[in-house]
Every structure is written in C-alpha cells, then in structure tokens.
Design a protein around this motif. Sequence first.
Motif, PDB file in Angstrom:
ATOM      1  N   SER A  26    -100.446 -27.508  -2.461  1.00  0.00           N
ATOM      2  CA  SER A  26    -101.420 -26.733  -3.236  1.00  0.00           C
ATOM      3  C   SER A  26    -102.792 -26.801  -2.580  1.00  0.00           C
ATOM      4  O   SER A  26    -103.516 -25.804  -2.514  1.00  0.00           O
ATOM      5  CB  SER A  26    -101.482 -27.244  -4.674  1.00  0.00           C
ATOM      6  N   TYR A  55    -104.464 -23.389  -3.786  1.00  0.00           N
ATOM      7  CA  TYR A  55    -103.962 -22.910  -5.073  1.00  0.00           C
ATOM      8  C   TYR A  55    -104.234 -23.937  -6.168  1.00  0.00           C
ATOM      9  O   TYR A  55    -104.342 -25.138  -5.902  1.00  0.00           O
ATOM     10  CB  TYR A  55    -102.440 -22.712  -5.025  1.00  0.00           C
ATOM     11  N   THR A  56    -104.248 -23.452  -7.403  1.00  0.00           N
ATOM     12  CA  THR A  56    -104.262 -24.343  -8.549  1.00  0.00           C
ATOM     13  C   THR A  56    -102.958 -25.145  -8.523  1.00  0.00           C
ATOM     14  O   THR A  56    -101.908 -24.605  -8.161  1.00  0.00           O
ATOM     15  CB  THR A  56    -104.283 -23.499  -9.841  1.00  0.00           C
ATOM     16  N   SER A  57    -103.031 -26.425  -8.915  1.00  0.00           N
ATOM     17  CA  SER A  57    -101.782 -27.177  -9.067  1.00  0.00           C
ATOM     18  C   SER A  57    -101.774 -27.844 -10.432  1.00  0.00           C
ATOM     19  O   SER A  57    -102.810 -28.279 -10.920  1.00  0.00           O
ATOM     20  CB  SER A  57    -101.648 -28.241  -7.972  1.00  0.00           C
ATOM     21  N   ASP A  61    -108.473 -31.525 -14.080  1.00  0.00           N
ATOM     22  CA  ASP A  61    -108.349 -30.297 -13.289  1.00  0.00           C
ATOM     23  C   ASP A  61    -108.176 -30.763 -11.851  1.00  0.00           C
ATOM     24  O   ASP A  61    -109.110 -31.296 -11.244  1.00  0.00           O
ATOM     25  CB  ASP A  61    -109.606 -29.434 -13.452  1.00  0.00           C
ATOM     26  N   ASN A  62    -106.968 -30.590 -11.335  1.00  0.00           N
ATOM     27  CA  ASN A  62    -106.621 -31.235 -10.066  1.00  0.00           C
ATOM     28  C   ASN A  62    -107.588 -30.897  -8.938  1.00  0.00           C
ATOM     29  O   ASN A  62    -108.050 -31.781  -8.219  1.00  0.00           O
ATOM     30  CB  ASN A  62    -105.193 -30.867  -9.649  1.00  0.00           C
ATOM     31  N   ALA A  63    -107.894 -29.598  -8.783  1.00  0.00           N
ATOM     32  CA  ALA A  63    -108.736 -29.203  -7.651  1.00  0.00           C
ATOM     33  C   ALA A  63    -110.167 -29.710  -7.841  1.00  0.00           C
ATOM     34  O   ALA A  63    -110.792 -30.226  -6.908  1.00  0.00           O
ATOM     35  CB  ALA A  63    -108.704 -27.688  -7.486  1.00  0.00           C
ATOM     36  N   ARG A 112    -103.507 -34.197  -3.224  1.00  0.00           N
ATOM     37  CA  ARG A 112    -104.477 -33.125  -2.913  1.00  0.00           C
ATOM     38  C   ARG A 112    -105.577 -33.693  -2.049  1.00  0.00           C
ATOM     39  O   ARG A 112    -106.002 -33.085  -1.058  1.00  0.00           O
ATOM     40  CB  ARG A 112    -105.093 -32.545  -4.200  1.00  0.00           C
ATOM     41  N   THR A 135    -109.978 -24.373 -12.765  1.00  0.00           N
ATOM     42  CA  THR A 135    -109.001 -23.295 -12.953  1.00  0.00           C
ATOM     43  C   THR A 135    -107.974 -23.642 -14.025  1.00  0.00           C
ATOM     44  O   THR A 135    -107.105 -22.836 -14.327  1.00  0.00           O
ATOM     45  CB  THR A 135    -108.237 -23.023 -11.635  1.00  0.00           C
ATOM     46  N   THR A 136    -108.052 -24.840 -14.581  1.00  0.00           N
ATOM     47  CA  THR A 136    -107.038 -25.295 -15.517  1.00  0.00           C
ATOM     48  C   THR A 136    -107.581 -25.257 -16.933  1.00  0.00           C
ATOM     49  O   THR A 136    -108.531 -25.974 -17.242  1.00  0.00           O
ATOM     50  CB  THR A 136    -106.619 -26.738 -15.158  1.00  0.00           C
TER      51      THR A 136
END
Lengths: 249, 323
Positions: free
Chosen positions: A133, A138-140, B72-74, B106, B184-185
């Motif tokens: 990701s 990308y969002t993950s 939010d992972n990113a 990540r 984004t989450t």
Amino acid sequence: MNILVCLSNVPDTTTRIKLAADNSKVDLSGIQWVINPWDELALTRALEIKETTGTLVGKVSVAMVGKTEVEPTLRKALAIGADDAFRVDLDPADAFQVAAELAGLIKANPYEIILCGIESSDYNGSMVGGMLSELLGYTSISSVSSLSLQDGKVALTREIDGGKETISVSAPLVAIVQKGIAIDPRIPSMRGIMASRTKPLSVLASCGSPSLTSFGNFSLPVPKSACRMVDAENVPELVRLLHSEAKVI
Amino acid sequence: MSVLVFIEHREGKFHKGAFELVSYASRIANDMGTSLVALSLGDVPSDELSKAGAYGAGKVLNVNDSRLSQLDNAAWTKVIEQAVQQESATVIVMASGFTGKAIAPRLSARLRAGMVAYATAVPSSYNPFTVRKKTFSGKAFSDVVINTPVRIITLAPNAFGVHEAPVTAEVKQFTPSVTDADFTTKVESSEKFSGKVLLTEADIVVSAGRGMKGPENWGPIEELASVLGAATACSRPVADEGWRPHTEHVGQTGKVIAPNVYFAFGISGAIQHVAGISSSKVIIAVNKDPEAPIFSVADYGIVGDVQKVLPQLIQSIKEVKAQ
Ligand SMILES: Cc1cc2nc3c(=O)[nH]c(=O)nc-3n(C[C@H](O)[C@H](O)[C@H](O)COP(=O)(O)OP(=O)(O)OC[C@H]3O[C@@H](n4cnc5c(N)ncnc54)[C@H](O)[C@@H]3O)c2cc1C
C-alpha cells in the motif's frame, strides 16, 4: 472495478517443521503446499462480492511472486474461481521484495481493490500488504474482518487493540484481511478444476526490486519436559503445585 | 542517533504492553550506546507520559492532534516518519499488535528500513543487525539480518517482560506536519471490549474448547478467569460455532499469545492450536482423553471431566487466594 488477491504459497498447517542439516533453512522436502489460509479466505470473499454485486466487479485476479513450483497453487486459485492469474518469476528473498514486485505488477495492471492476507503462515511477517500500500500510495486498512461495496465506497470492519471499528473508504485501497472475512474457504469444484486449465496464467519478469533483509540460522523450540500428571480426584494438589512449585498463582 | 519506541495508550493510560516495549527498546539503546525516545499519539496527561522514564526513555514525544485520535495508516506512518527524522532514529520499535501490523510495514517501505516482525529477543548481534523471530507460527525460530541503516522491529507480546531502568523523562510536544488530505480513513462507529483484560497482554489465560459441549457451560470458565484476573480464550471451532466471540480465538489463524499461565480445558491440542500458545510459560491441561496431544505440550495435566474438575479447581484456588 477489478479485484486482485495476492497469494502466498505455504506449507500445509499440519506440517512438522524440520531444518536442513546446517540449520541455514527449513527442509522443504515432502511438504504439501497450500494457499495461505488468510489469502484463501480473501479470495473467497472477493468471489462472493463479484457474484452478489451484478456487473460492478469486472474480474477477480490472483497474483503470486514465485518460481514455476508455485503454479499448482495458482491453478488451485483459478479452480476456486479466480478469472486469471499472474506469476512474477522470482524466488523472493523477503517481504519487501514481494511487495515491490507486486507494486510493479499493479502499476502496469491497475486494480481498484487489492486484498492481502494478514500474514503468511510460514514467515509470519504481516508485512506484504502494508508495504504494498505504501509503495502504491494507496489507503490501507489492516486486520479487516468484513468487507463490502456500498454506494461507490468500500465498507469494512477492522479489529484494533481492545475493540473493533466500522470504516468507510474510497478505492483504490489495499485491504489486509484476517479471519471473519469469509466463513469457510471455497473448495474447487470439478467444473472449476476443468475450467482452471484454460484460464490465463501470465508469467511476468521480475522488475529487479531489492530486498532489505536476509535469513541467518533457523532453530527449533526446545522440547518441553514431560507433563506432570495430577489425579482427577486430587484437584487441590494441582493448585498446590501451581502455588508452591510453579509459583504462578 | 537514537532508538525510537512507539507506544500506545488506552483512554490516556499506558498498560503493561507499552512498558514492556519501552523496556525492550531501552535495552537496545543501551547496547548501542545511544538514547531512547518514546513517541505517543493522542491525549495523554504529562505525568502519564513521564512514566516511560521509569523503563528507560529519556525523552517522550507526544502528538496531540484530534485528527490522529483514530488509526489512519498513511497519516500515522507520516507522523512517525517525521519523528524518526527529527530524532535521527536508526532503530524503531513497535508492538506486534493490530497497530504495529497496520503501521510498521508502511513505515518500512516508506523509509526503506528493513523490518523484523514478532521478534522474540533483543538483537543477538548489532553488526550485522540480527534479530530472532518466530516463524511457522511458533514451530521454528529464525534469525533475520536487517541490511539497511534504519531498522524496524515489532516485538512479540510478553517476549521480553517489563524491566525498570529509571531515568528522568523529558516530556515534549511534537507537532508533525500533516494536512487533511493525509487522512483517508473514515471511522463510522467503534465498539470497545471495555473493562476486560486484553487477551494478548494477559498474564493468565483461561481457555476452553469443544470439550465444554456448549456455550451454556462457560460459567465456570468465566468464574475461574475472574478469580485469577485472567483473560478468556477459546479454540477455533468454539469461535466458528459462535459459542464465543472470534476475538477469543487463539492459534495459528487466531491470536498468538504468550502468557505466564495458559489453562486449556477440553482442548485437544491440535497443531494449529498449539502454534498460538506454545510460548506460554506454564501450560495446564484438563482433558478426559489421556492421549490428547495437549498433554505433550502441557506442564501440568489432569485426565478428567472438565465439568467435574472446574468447580473443584475454582474452590481450591479461592482457598489459596484467601490465605
Ligand atoms: C488451516 C487451519 C487452521 C486452523 N487454525 C486453528 C487455530 O488457529 N486455532 C485452533 O484452535 N484450531 C485451529 N484449527 C483447527 C484445529 O485443527 C482443531 O480442529 C481445533 O483446534 C480443535 O478444537 P478443540 O480442541 O476445541 O476441539 P476437539 O479437537 O474436538 O477437542 C475437544 C477435546 O475435548 C476433550 N473433551 C471432550 N469432552 C470432555 C470433557 N467432558 N472433559 C474433558 N475433556 C473433554 C476431548 O477429549 C478432546 O480432546 C485450524 C485448522 C486448519 C485446517
């Protein structure tokens, strides 16, 4: 939209692990290879979504990084119901290399939803999906236990430490799935097995990605000493042992 | 140079898992002759933050930005990356739990930092940087060499223990640059399994299998767990049948745990079950079948009927506790 399920080829979960004589690797002789259990559930869920959403999902593809020996596992995925398969021709050294090769594949063949299992039952890294990701930007969402398409968005449930959350995100995304995503993995039908022989399986050359780690020695857990049995008529003796011998209660 | 440890809190408090992580990272920082910085996201009072000092963190960074209150992972990856850069960290330590699984890979890809997940010990060598981890779901261990200048380790639960190494922690606010576009989450709703002992952190786990015959027989299991301050767990078929929640399922496809004490009632001890519990320090099995494979991994065993043994066990433990 199209769904890609990333697969890993692992020893059957009942395998007893033996090491090569110099402990430099696991002795792989005689091992029965299967689709990694979480990936199998991911594939099952992808097919369910395709079948229940009309024409929304164009195709479900599967991808694996590995040499020719992994092809039976990819054929099994086709027999379960995937439409086509990719094999990146490389024996990967670590999870980063797998993720980077998959990222290369996806940049050339874009997918809106990418599913990965939460870990592979061999090296237990829990790494490929997250790395992929990031490489794609990308969002993950990780530890996903349910996934469905709703009004152009993707609705998911994920487990977090001490709870769970319902989430909505836009594609493209990488969903890293765990148990619960599908109840039981699908088993190939006779028709599926016949059809799998003619479904496309494309072999791609490696894009030459690096690895970040390497394996040193392997070792096996120290065998336990014999179990100390206590008579069922003398339960307090067990408690005494736990209290004064093991000192755990 | 520094070691950065990422620690999580629940409702503004750190628990055993966070202190174990700081202890582990502190040992590494010591071995490397460098300092340890802890990073925590969210609303944590400064006296709580300074507790990380008791386990060796000389500096504690706290980010208090309400946008980061949900995973939010990113965005979280970006925040940790900035802390790594500010502190010139060359080793990053996280827990191997849900957050670690979501973020660490990540971060690894972003920093091109080699990663080892489920580490079971401090590095056995720093040059080359070598860390032991579980593989094949606990059926083997492997030594992984990280060949990059920055390295990420996630620690298997209860693998190192909590060790005091008191220093005075300097608590500092950290303000990373993240924009709304980084998030984004969207979390629509959440459910907390509140009040209970977290299975992966528990010292004692009381687990039961199909030998219990049905969900109506779980009363004594819960009672024993409450007497011992333990978490409850179960085998996979028990969760699949819906007798118990999926969050309790341990084993190869469920949670991998390493408590001090693991009780297995009416569990056969299939290889996939044992994979998730074999690192427990003391295993106690009660099963009516003397040939059940669980006895080959157990330290103490009783061949008997769980329904008969459980009430006596509870009674007897209560008596010992009362002394
Ligand atoms: C890919 C794969 C992954 C798997 N992953 C997992 C996993 O993560 N976790 C997991 O647990 N399993 C897993 N399994 C399933 C595993 O193989 C076993 O089927 C399962 O662990 C058995 O659960 P059990 O011990 O509760 O039930 P059983 O095997 O049915 O055992 C019940 C036991 O209870 C005993 N018993 C019955 N009545 C009594 C009584 N009155 N008093 C005392 N003892 C009694 C019996 O002697 C027996 O030993 C997996 C299987 C596969 C194929």
